[in-house]
Design a protein around this motif. Sequence first.
Motif, short mmCIF file in Angstrom:
data_model
loop_
_atom_site.label_atom_id
_atom_site.label_comp_id
_atom_site.label_asym_id
_atom_site.label_seq_id
_atom_site.Cartn_x
_atom_site.Cartn_y
_atom_site.Cartn_z
N GLY A 185 -3.69 -22.27 2.71
CA GLY A 185 -3.75 -22.51 1.10
C GLY A 185 -5.33 -21.67 1.41
N VAL A 186 -4.56 -20.37 1.50
CA VAL A 186 -6.23 -19.37 1.63
C VAL A 186 -7.40 -19.20 0.06
N SER A 187 -6.41 -20.02 -0.86
CA SER A 187 -7.52 -20.22 -2.47
C SER A 187 -6.68 -21.48 -2.95
N ASP A 208 4.29 -15.72 0.76
CA ASP A 208 3.56 -16.45 2.12
C ASP A 208 2.57 -16.27 1.41
N ASP A 209 1.15 -16.29 2.33
CA ASP A 209 0.29 -16.20 1.73
C ASP A 209 -1.06 -14.85 1.41
N CYS A 213 4.71 -14.22 -11.95
CA CYS A 213 3.75 -14.55 -10.10
C CYS A 213 2.59 -15.01 -10.27
N SER A 214 1.98 -15.04 -8.84
CA SER A 214 0.15 -15.84 -9.17
C SER A 214 -0.74 -14.74 -8.02
N PRO A 215 -1.46 -13.57 -8.74
CA PRO A 215 -2.19 -13.19 -8.18
C PRO A 215 -3.44 -14.34 -6.85
N ARG A 216 -3.13 -15.30 -7.11
CA ARG A 216 -4.73 -16.11 -6.39
C ARG A 216 -4.09 -17.43 -6.96
N GLY A 217 -4.66 -18.66 -5.68
CA GLY A 217 -4.16 -19.66 -5.86
C GLY A 217 -3.05 -20.04 -7.09
N PRO A 268 2.13 -23.56 -5.54
CA PRO A 268 1.64 -24.86 -4.47
C PRO A 268 1.32 -24.17 -3.25
N MET A 269 1.47 -23.14 -2.95
CA MET A 269 0.95 -22.69 -1.20
C MET A 269 -0.50 -21.98 -1.21
N GLY A 270 -0.75 -21.74 -2.02
CA GLY A 270 -2.32 -21.50 -2.24
C GLY A 270 -2.60 -19.64 -1.99
#
Length: 439
Positions: free
Chosen positions: A366-368, A199-200, A221-225, A228-230
């Motif tokens: 898209g918070v980042s 989620d966001d 995983c991605s900690p930010r950015g 495709p979800m941002g």
Amino acid sequence: MATQYAITGATAREIAASVERGVAEGGLGPGLALPPVRRLADELAVSPGTVATAYKELRQRGVVVTRGRGGTVVAEEPAVASRRPPKVPEGLRDLAGGHPDPAFLPELRPPARIAPVFGSHRGSPRLPRLEELTREWFARDGVPAERVTFAQGALDCIGRLLSTELRPGDAVAVEDPGFHHLLDLVPALGLRMVPVAVDDEGLRPEELRVALRGGVRAVVCSPRGQCPMGGAFSEERRDDLARVLRDFPEVLVVEDDHNADIAGAPSYALATTGLARWAQVRTVSKHLGVDLRWAGVACDAATLARHDGRMLLTSGWVSHVLQQTVTWLLEDEGVRRLVAAGERAYTERREALIRELGRYGVRAHGVSGINVWVPVRDESAVVNGLRSRGWWVAAGARFRISAPTAVRITTAGLTVDEAARLAADFAGVLGESEATYGG
């Protein structure tokens, strides 16, 4: 077996070769269950140990995978290349590529003169100054930087980490929706993907716990950015995920912080929480240049040894010419100002589109980062509808495993004025698709 193909052989090697031949010729299709060990042993008049050895050899080569009570099955065909996005039709505004705005990329300055080198750089694979800058890069966000190394980009590093840590048939937890190149890479390595919803705020802790209990050996995983979800980890979400992961200390956690310098969000990294097995990967392609195939990696001691040991056997090192180019860019104050300006612009543009879509009641994420993820009911209808109005966006199918349908819009080069026009067109297309397909 619901197939006409008959496995043959009197030795483990012959049995394995027979299965592999059946897979290559299409007689044993992806997902097909092979006979249980004892049954096949009886059919071939060999010992169960012989069949078990054959199946083990096939697993090691990625031909088959074991699914617990589901038995041994033929592996899904690995991707031989990442799925390429459709070519952008002529005359359309391209918002599908996920690329940064060239206006915020510095001019590259490779060394003008390069002295000949006798032998190789295997004994000194990293330039000391770049290693120092890399430690500072991670340390500014609290990521332990005692052990760092280099790779030729994020996927190069992640592929090496997974291939040295796991064996064919092992499971990897991945984000869903997630980075499409990673979703191609994992099965190409003969590994199984276990989707974890995001989620966001990134990975959902309880869904991650379910995946870990199911036996996954690594988490990417991605900690930010997040692509495709941002999404971006909040401090609370990071701590919740760390509590889940501490119950599985043997699992390798790989964080892909690929746009750390332009994400527009603070760093709340799992790498800061004292995990036993971890690595964080950062690249420069999004903020210094897409042709700079270089990544810095911070990780635990065992992960460092395995990564560098494998690299010594393959490419050996990252080009020192490339390393010197990256070093100069990282030290240049003008480049730092340009990157900071880019991060501000990307945040403004991403937030502008989300705000303008909201005026029409269209929810977007898209918070980042540099992308916006917009849930839709029919991806094709939206992509084609926007195409007719001059926009080219990415259908969400190549980013999803079981996540709901959506489209991805890259906002890196989208001006604030364009955002208002795109939002109006998007709302119009949604209205047309509902009229066509029913509300």
